[in-house]
Design an enzyme around this catalytic site. Sequence first.
Site, PDB file in Angstrom:
ATOM      1  CE1 TYR A 145      19.695  74.804  76.983  1.00 39.68           C
ATOM      2  CE2 TYR A 145      21.468  75.638  78.478  1.00 39.68           C
ATOM      3  CZ  TYR A 145      20.960  75.179  77.251  1.00 39.68           C
ATOM      4  OH  TYR A 145      21.674  75.920  76.155  1.00 39.68           O
ATOM      5  CG  PHE A 156      34.824  60.410  56.649  1.00 38.79           C
ATOM      6  CD1 PHE A 156      34.699  59.409  56.101  1.00 38.79           C
ATOM      7  CD2 PHE A 156      33.998  61.127  56.939  1.00 38.79           C
ATOM      8  CE1 PHE A 156      33.288  59.036  55.845  1.00 38.79           C
ATOM      9  CE2 PHE A 156      32.511  60.991  56.829  1.00 38.79           C
ATOM     10  CZ  PHE A 156      32.261  59.808  56.127  1.00 38.79           C
ATOM     11  CG  ASP A 157      32.501  61.633  53.120  1.00 42.64           C
ATOM     12  OD1 ASP A 157      32.357  62.040  54.332  1.00 42.64           O
ATOM     13  OD2 ASP A 157      31.872  61.023  52.374  1.00 42.64           O
ATOM     14  CG  ASP A 213      38.414  61.440  62.138  1.00 41.23           C
ATOM     15  OD1 ASP A 213      37.720  61.086  63.173  1.00 41.23           O
ATOM     16  OD2 ASP A 213      38.233  61.663  61.102  1.00 41.23           O
ATOM     17  CB  ALA A 247      35.168  57.601  63.942  1.00 40.70           C
ATOM     18  CE  LYS A 253      31.475  56.904  61.843  1.00 37.25           C
ATOM     19  NZ  LYS A 253      30.765  58.477  61.841  1.00 37.25           N
ATOM     20  CG  HIS A 306      29.799  61.053  48.048  1.00 39.37           C
ATOM     21  ND1 HIS A 306      30.701  62.081  48.028  1.00 39.37           N
ATOM     22  CD2 HIS A 306      29.678  60.594  49.228  1.00 39.37           C
ATOM     23  CE1 HIS A 306      30.845  62.111  49.254  1.00 39.37           C
ATOM     24  NE2 HIS A 306      30.395  61.515  49.898  1.00 39.37           N
TER      25      HIS A 306
HETATM   26  N1  F0G Z   1      35.428  60.832  60.848  1.00 41.39           N
HETATM   27  C1  F0G Z   1      35.524  59.808  60.188  1.00 41.39           C
HETATM   28  C2  F0G Z   1      36.633  58.877  60.230  1.00 41.39           C
HETATM   29  C3  F0G Z   1      34.089  59.201  59.908  1.00 41.39           C
HETATM   30  O1  F0G Z   1      34.064  57.875  59.336  1.00 41.39           O
HETATM   31  C4  F0G Z   1      33.102  59.921  59.984  1.00 41.39           C
HETATM   32  C5  F0G Z   1      31.688  59.640  59.722  1.00 41.39           C
HETATM   33  C6  F0G Z   1      33.290  61.355  60.612  1.00 41.39           C
HETATM   34  C7  F0G Z   1      34.368  61.616  60.972  1.00 41.39           C
HETATM   35  C8  F0G Z   1      32.243  62.112  60.838  1.00 41.39           C
HETATM   36  O2  F0G Z   1      31.397  61.645  61.902  1.00 41.39           O
HETATM   37  O3  F0G Z   1      29.220  61.238  60.925  1.00 41.39           O
HETATM   38  O4  F0G Z   1      29.364  61.748  63.169  1.00 41.39           O
HETATM   39  O5  F0G Z   1      29.748  63.521  61.743  1.00 41.39           O
HETATM   40  N2  F0G Z   1      31.643  58.510  58.907  1.00 41.39           N
HETATM   41  C9  F0G Z   1      30.456  57.937  58.619  1.00 41.39           C
HETATM   42  C10 F0G Z   1      30.590  56.815  57.669  1.00 41.39           C
HETATM   43  C11 F0G Z   1      29.490  58.831  58.020  1.00 41.39           C
HETATM   44  O6  F0G Z   1      29.490  56.350  56.878  1.00 41.39           O
HETATM   45  O7  F0G Z   1      31.802  56.141  57.260  1.00 41.39           O
HETATM   46  P1  F0G Z   1      29.959  62.010  61.855  1.00 41.39           P
END
Ligand code: F0G
Length: 462
Positions: free
Chosen positions: A75, A127-128, A218, A220, A261, A453
């Site tokens: 844990y 990002f969205d 950010d 990723a 990613k 979306h």
């Molecule tokens: N920031 C970026 C640039 C991303 O592309 C994503 C996720 C996130 C943050 C959020 O991360 O999914 O681990 O919570 N992108 C995916 C995509 C979902 O399809 O581009 P997460």
Amino acid sequence: MLPDHIPLPPPYRIKVVEAIPFLSARERREAIAAAGYNPFHLRADQITVDLLSDSGTGATSTAQEAAAALGDESYAGARSWFRFRDEAADLTGYPHLLPVHQGRAGERILFSNLLGPGRICLSNTHFDTTHANVEMAGAEARDLPCAEAADLDSAEPFKGNIDLTTLEQTLAGPDGPRVGLVLMTITNNGLGAQPVSMANLEAAAAICRRHGIPFFLDAARFAENAWLVRQREEGYQDWTPRQIATRAFQLADGCLISLKKDGLTAIGGLIGLRDADLFERCEANLIATEGFSTYGGLAGHDLERLAQGLREVVDPAYLAARAEQTARFARMINDAGVDTVAPAGIHALYLNAGRLLPHLSPAQFPGHSLGCQLYLDGGIRSAELGSLYLGTLDAENRLVSPAPFELVRLAIPRRVYTEEHFAYVAAVLAGIAKDPERIRGYRIASAPARLRHFKVRLEPLA
Ligand code: F0G
């Protein structure tokens, strides 16, 4: 010695495979109709080539799976956490690290501390879900992409950059005191997978420092950004991708990373921080909402795969092969008569649906129409990045203001598909490009207020 005049193949071979289905045209028609013409509602076993996302969809390596067998599920204080923490600390250089189950959990935790009602988050492009998390913290998400990003066809190398003049003006202007955070997305997923240059990161960091504003990445796709810097930015040709990534982290006060990613795993994320007070506040939130600070919602076996994944992802042979795979895929699509946002990035290609389907107005959602046709004709799943995602709707769900572009993203899972899969997708696109007029538009049947979306349902126009 290996020949240095031919591109090398990927530095791996396939050991375990997963069957993919081939549905009949009728089955595909029924499936997409039952999904409300929203690819997010399809079952994965109805899809032949799934290019919806590069997130958590990659293949792991034998070394990752071997490490996973050693996962320590204690844990608190698990061995696997220390293995992961040491790798991440070595890569990022941040003294304080918090594991989270995925990127958006990190966003929520950080934003609840740095943003709030009346505050502003500035970014090259949010990002969205990042955008949604800024708004859910009560703040405003404002994108400041560089001017070069507006030309989808130009070969400018760093169209992911932030507009430095507008950044400076915003911080020096009346809104300056309200800015709680500047967040640079590398690579710029919302804007064609375009990379951010080290020069742009350095300049943006300097502006933020001068104004006393936290500057975060950010990150990723930190390894893919590093690879494109090495390919395209003068002065970095002798750096390893790992050195470039570390230098980028060094420029920032902290980072958010979705490790689904470039962590080369199905799940995982990370918050990296320099500030000890901010760390304490984020840690309290993490323990209350994600899990104790040595696992943060992840299993020990996930942390083991991640520790190994962080090593594999910066391998120059892996990055070179992946970048080359995407570039070849872009050439196949362009040869088929479909334009993609140039120059090709790494994790995805963005089809210019607006140009391919000029008979459809933005209110008929050409990007969405192309995405549906890719499924109807070939069982291929993609993601719309156009007016369905970014446009403004009225109360009756009619489009009031369109998105700047009507794009469709073909995301490329890591180490998953072969050249033949990409040739198949290009062939399906060639079929569409030969007779684009047959493609119908769509109208919205129902849509939620936020993150439209994901849950929207549509109907084809007659
Ligand atoms: N920031 C970026 C640039 C991303 O592309 C994503 C996720 C996130 C943050 C959020 O991360 O999914 O681990 O919570 N992108 C995916 C995509 C979902 O399809 O581009 P997460």
